[in-house]
Design a protein around this motif. Sequence first.
Motif, PDB file in Angstrom:
ATOM      1  N   ASN A 160       0.862  -1.183   0.000  1.00  0.00           N
ATOM      2  CA  ASN A 160       0.000   0.000   0.000  1.00  0.00           C
ATOM      3  C   ASN A 160       0.895   1.229   0.000  1.00  0.00           C
ATOM      4  N   MET A 161       0.523   2.239  -0.776  1.00  0.00           N
ATOM      5  CA  MET A 161       1.379   3.410  -0.939  1.00  0.00           C
ATOM      6  C   MET A 161       1.495   4.260   0.324  1.00  0.00           C
ATOM      7  N   TYR A 162       0.589   4.065   1.281  1.00  0.00           N
ATOM      8  CA  TYR A 162       0.600   4.876   2.488  1.00  0.00           C
ATOM      9  C   TYR A 162       1.364   4.234   3.644  1.00  0.00           C
ATOM     10  N   SER A 163       1.859   3.022   3.458  1.00  0.00           N
ATOM     11  CA  SER A 163       2.488   2.335   4.583  1.00  0.00           C
ATOM     12  C   SER A 163       3.718   1.560   4.151  1.00  0.00           C
ATOM     13  N   LYS A 164       4.818   1.759   4.871  1.00  0.00           N
ATOM     14  CA  LYS A 164       6.029   0.988   4.622  1.00  0.00           C
ATOM     15  C   LYS A 164       5.930  -0.415   5.209  1.00  0.00           C
ATOM     16  N   ASN A 165       4.990  -0.629   6.128  1.00  0.00           N
ATOM     17  CA  ASN A 165       4.905  -1.898   6.847  1.00  0.00           C
ATOM     18  C   ASN A 165       4.002  -2.924   6.180  1.00  0.00           C
ATOM     19  N   MET A 166       3.281  -2.529   5.138  1.00  0.00           N
ATOM     20  CA  MET A 166       2.325  -3.451   4.516  1.00  0.00           C
ATOM     21  C   MET A 166       2.893  -4.145   3.288  1.00  0.00           C
ATOM     22  N   GLY A 167       4.140  -3.833   2.940  1.00  0.00           N
ATOM     23  CA  GLY A 167       4.728  -4.531   1.810  1.00  0.00           C
ATOM     24  C   GLY A 167       5.696  -3.682   1.020  1.00  0.00           C
ATOM     25  N   ILE A 168       6.435  -4.364   0.153  1.00  0.00           N
ATOM     26  CA  ILE A 168       7.499  -3.753  -0.634  1.00  0.00           C
ATOM     27  C   ILE A 168       6.981  -2.647  -1.552  1.00  0.00           C
ATOM     28  N   LEU A 169       5.733  -2.736  -1.979  1.00  0.00           N
ATOM     29  CA  LEU A 169       5.172  -1.750  -2.901  1.00  0.00           C
ATOM     30  C   LEU A 169       5.220  -0.340  -2.325  1.00  0.00           C
ATOM     31  N   LYS A 211       3.635 -16.743  -1.743  1.00  0.00           N
ATOM     32  CA  LYS A 211       4.105 -15.438  -1.293  1.00  0.00           C
ATOM     33  C   LYS A 211       5.417 -15.570  -0.531  1.00  0.00           C
ATOM     34  N   LEU A 212       6.301 -14.607  -0.795  1.00  0.00           N
ATOM     35  CA  LEU A 212       7.586 -14.512  -0.104  1.00  0.00           C
ATOM     36  C   LEU A 212       7.651 -13.192   0.636  1.00  0.00           C
ATOM     37  N   PHE A 213       8.165 -13.235   1.866  1.00  0.00           N
ATOM     38  CA  PHE A 213       8.236 -12.053   2.724  1.00  0.00           C
ATOM     39  C   PHE A 213       9.700 -11.662   2.916  1.00  0.00           C
ATOM     40  N   TYR A 214      10.043 -10.468   2.463  1.00  0.00           N
ATOM     41  CA  TYR A 214      11.422 -10.015   2.596  1.00  0.00           C
ATOM     42  C   TYR A 214      11.846  -9.911   4.058  1.00  0.00           C
ATOM     43  N   LYS A 215      10.904  -9.575   4.938  1.00  0.00           N
ATOM     44  CA  LYS A 215      11.242  -9.397   6.357  1.00  0.00           C
ATOM     45  C   LYS A 215      10.795 -10.586   7.212  1.00  0.00           C
ATOM     46  N   ASN A 216       9.527 -10.935   7.145  1.00  0.00           N
ATOM     47  CA  ASN A 216       8.991 -11.932   8.070  1.00  0.00           C
ATOM     48  C   ASN A 216       9.558 -13.331   7.862  1.00  0.00           C
ATOM     49  N   ASP A 217       9.872 -13.692   6.613  1.00  0.00           N
ATOM     50  CA  ASP A 217      10.407 -15.032   6.375  1.00  0.00           C
ATOM     51  C   ASP A 217      11.781 -15.233   7.003  1.00  0.00           C
ATOM     52  N   LEU A 219       9.823 -23.730  -7.466  1.00  0.00           N
ATOM     53  CA  LEU A 219       9.461 -24.411  -8.707  1.00  0.00           C
ATOM     54  C   LEU A 219       9.403 -25.928  -8.531  1.00  0.00           C
ATOM     55  N   ALA A 220      10.065 -26.445  -7.510  1.00  0.00           N
ATOM     56  CA  ALA A 220      10.066 -27.891  -7.267  1.00  0.00           C
ATOM     57  C   ALA A 220       8.787 -28.370  -6.580  1.00  0.00           C
ATOM     58  N   LEU A 221       7.955 -27.437  -6.117  1.00  0.00           N
ATOM     59  CA  LEU A 221       6.708 -27.826  -5.466  1.00  0.00           C
ATOM     60  C   LEU A 221       5.770 -28.497  -6.459  1.00  0.00           C
ATOM     61  N   LYS A 222       4.852 -29.317  -5.930  1.00  0.00           N
ATOM     62  CA  LYS A 222       3.866 -30.019  -6.751  1.00  0.00           C
ATOM     63  C   LYS A 222       2.468 -29.589  -6.320  1.00  0.00           C
ATOM     64  N   PRO A 223       1.791 -28.799  -7.158  1.00  0.00           N
ATOM     65  CA  PRO A 223       2.173 -28.251  -8.460  1.00  0.00           C
ATOM     66  C   PRO A 223       3.092 -27.044  -8.306  1.00  0.00           C
ATOM     67  N   SER A 224       3.708 -26.631  -9.399  1.00  0.00           N
ATOM     68  CA  SER A 224       4.549 -25.431  -9.378  1.00  0.00           C
ATOM     69  C   SER A 224       3.667 -24.189  -9.379  1.00  0.00           C
ATOM     70  N   PRO A 225       3.912 -23.233  -8.498  1.00  0.00           N
ATOM     71  CA  PRO A 225       3.120 -21.999  -8.494  1.00  0.00           C
ATOM     72  C   PRO A 225       3.358 -21.192  -9.779  1.00  0.00           C
ATOM     73  N   ILE A 226       2.314 -20.608 -10.304  1.00  0.00           N
ATOM     74  CA  ILE A 226       2.397 -19.786 -11.508  1.00  0.00           C
ATOM     75  C   ILE A 226       2.277 -18.302 -11.183  1.00  0.00           C
ATOM     76  N   TYR A 227       1.934 -17.992  -9.934  1.00  0.00           N
ATOM     77  CA  TYR A 227       1.853 -16.612  -9.462  1.00  0.00           C
ATOM     78  C   TYR A 227       2.767 -16.493  -8.242  1.00  0.00           C
ATOM     79  N   ILE A 228       3.679 -15.522  -8.270  1.00  0.00           N
ATOM     80  CA  ILE A 228       4.620 -15.307  -7.176  1.00  0.00           C
ATOM     81  C   ILE A 228       4.436 -13.891  -6.659  1.00  0.00           C
ATOM     82  N   GLN A 229       4.326 -13.756  -5.342  1.00  0.00           N
ATOM     83  CA  GLN A 229       4.118 -12.445  -4.743  1.00  0.00           C
ATOM     84  C   GLN A 229       5.179 -12.180  -3.685  1.00  0.00           C
ATOM     85  N   TYR A 230       5.706 -10.947  -3.701  1.00  0.00           N
ATOM     86  CA  TYR A 230       6.675 -10.506  -2.694  1.00  0.00           C
ATOM     87  C   TYR A 230       6.054  -9.409  -1.849  1.00  0.00           C
ATOM     88  N   GLN A 231       6.186  -9.567  -0.521  1.00  0.00           N
ATOM     89  CA  GLN A 231       5.709  -8.537   0.404  1.00  0.00           C
ATOM     90  C   GLN A 231       6.888  -7.955   1.167  1.00  0.00           C
TER      91      GLN A 231
END
Length: 343
Positions: A97-106, A310-316, A331-343
């Motif tokens: 969200n553009m108003y918060s540094k804590n809600m994700g990389i965006l 989803k991958l978390f730059y901080k929480n993970d 990619l080795a997961l079964k099935p392979s994810p086709i959508y990847i999200q970074y927070q």
Amino acid sequence: MTTIQNHHKRPKNLLSSLTLLAVSVIFTINIASAQTISANKDSLMNSPISLDTLHYKSLLKRLANGDATGKWPVVSAAYPLPGAILPFKRVVAYYGNMYSKNMGILGQYPPSVMLAKLKEEVRNWETADPNTPVVPALHYICVTAQADPGRNGLHNLRMPFKQIDSVLSMAKSINALVFLDIQVGFSTVEKELPLLEKYLSMPNVHFGIDPEFSMKEGSVPGKRIGTFDAQDINYVTGYLAGLVKKYNLPPKIFVIHRFTKRMVTNYQAIKLRSEIQIVMDMDGWGSPESKKNTYRNFMTQEPVQFTGFKLFYKNDIRNAPNRMLTPKEILALKPSPIYIQYQ
């Protein structure tokens, strides 16, 4: 099994924290000029005139990645409409969200820095899987859950359209998709989704919901994990399918976040439609093994259509020796994810 932890802090009144981040660059877009965006549909989507069904089925089989449970790939009676993005391309998205540094990389960095980082992640995924083209995306939380009931009493805050406009402009600068994500709080998808029609009528704008903040039982957001039922999900796909027909659009991608069983109930009753591509996104944070276990329990075992991760730059990496999973491991997961999200 290590339990995946709730990845959000208790929501605060976002209105009181608007000064957290002054957006360094103001972007504008002329929403009235939908024709201009529509004219760029082919460059945005690389849409084929017709769907190559044999290629589509071969890619689904490849995504199943040797799954032996018989659950994958998901077989649907209806093929997607021409112009479908999945599984022809992998989507790599930055969330926030553009108003918060804590809600994700965006919202954490100035737009130019954030976009450069996103393009770097896109290159990482292209290297990890050179057989699947990658399209970048900005996944913007345009309705945020709130601890305070607010003026509308719904425990949510709708972002001003000028902020959505700025995200659209940023996305256009790198030929990216946009996802509008809602945290309904005490509201409903029936109430919130139609308010976004002018954006969802654009070919490059897609949609997401976060069951974690759908507080059907009346708990304050952040106190308990919320839920959506197949009935809610089917309403969304029906509404979006109507927009696809009305505006002659390629299929919409619809992302549903999930990291517990209760977050999505009656998954077997979710309807698949030619106009919609559903992604169940593994949204929990924690150690690599706990994340993979959650993926196996709720994505692999309860198949809907496509999967995300989803991958978390901080929480993970919060608790040593935790680390982020690599693209190769995902990619080795079964099935392979086709959508990847970074927070």
